[in-house]
Design a protein around this motif. Structure first.
Motif, PDB file in Angstrom:
ATOM      1  N   ARG A  90       0.834  -1.214   0.000  1.00 34.18           N
ATOM      2  CA  ARG A  90       0.000   0.000   0.000  1.00 34.18           C
ATOM      3  C   ARG A  90       0.867   1.261   0.000  1.00 34.18           C
ATOM      4  O   ARG A  90       0.409   2.329  -0.379  1.00 34.18           O
ATOM      5  CB  ARG A  90      -0.938   0.001   1.202  1.00 34.18           C
ATOM      6  N   SER A 127      -5.485  -6.629  -4.316  1.00 33.45           N
ATOM      7  CA  SER A 127      -6.088  -5.925  -3.178  1.00 33.45           C
ATOM      8  C   SER A 127      -6.807  -6.860  -2.207  1.00 33.45           C
ATOM      9  O   SER A 127      -7.033  -6.483  -1.066  1.00 33.45           O
ATOM     10  CB  SER A 127      -7.040  -4.838  -3.669  1.00 33.45           C
ATOM     11  N   PRO A 131      -1.432  -7.283   2.353  1.00 33.68           N
ATOM     12  CA  PRO A 131      -0.597  -6.278   1.694  1.00 33.68           C
ATOM     13  C   PRO A 131       0.885  -6.350   2.048  1.00 33.68           C
ATOM     14  O   PRO A 131       1.696  -5.627   1.475  1.00 33.68           O
ATOM     15  CB  PRO A 131      -1.199  -4.953   2.152  1.00 33.68           C
TER      16      PRO A 131
END
Length: 176
Positions: A90, A127, A131
């Motif tokens: 991210r 997604s 992450p």
């Protein structure tokens, strides 16, 4: 009338009134003012330097390090995290170049579907996945034919990973 003149009225005594007094009360005024001004300038300079140093800021923590490999087969880019710090995707920005030219659409990791890419990526670039990209994990994405420049056999692909503005990794591979 001359007999009423005091010593204070004599020309010699009037000339001495403008000179420093013998008791020394006027002698230290100029050096004292100089010292006060010098201290004030020093404090102002220290405050300016301190404010400038604080304004530049310091990084909260050192940037992560990682060893990443790239392989490219047809339109699929596969990146493998070989060693180093776990990376939070991210916080990553990926820039892909083909034969020196940036892809028109860059991968917005993590993502599931994005313009210029086929379907969803695999691994931490997806997604729906965790992450955190750790050593030993592989992530891949497929460049769509609508993205330019196209990946062709023999093209050189360069992928640069950034965390913020800090460049973490630059890897290259030839399309097979």
């Amino acid at each position: 009338m001359d007999e009423h003149r005091s010593d204070e009225d004599s020309p010699d005594s009037r000339a001495s009134d403008t000179s420093p007094r013998a008791d020394g009360r006027d002698r230290a005024v100029t050096p004292t003012v100089g010292v006060v001004l010098l201290v004030a300038v020093t404090i102002a300079l220290a405050a300016t330097v301190g404010a400038a140093a604080l304004a530049t800021g310091t990084p909260a923590s050192p940037p992560p390090t990682a060893v990443v490999d790239l392989s490219v087969r047809e339109t699929t880019l596969t990146l493998t995290h070989r060693a180093g710090s776990p990376l939070d995707v991210r916080d990553l920005r990926i820039v892909v170049r083909v034969d020196g030219d940036r892809l028109r659409y860059q991968p917005p990791v993590p993502f599931f579907a994005a313009r210029g890419f086929h379907g969803g990526p695999t691994g931490p670039f997806n997604s729906a996945s965790d992450p955190t990209w750790s050593a030993g994990e592989t992530a891949s994405l497929s460049v769509a034919g609508t993205n330019r420049p196209r990946l062709r056999v023999g093209s050189v692909v360069r992928v640069t990973l950034y965390e913020g503005e800090f460049r973490l990794v630059v890897v290259r591979a030839v399309v097979r």
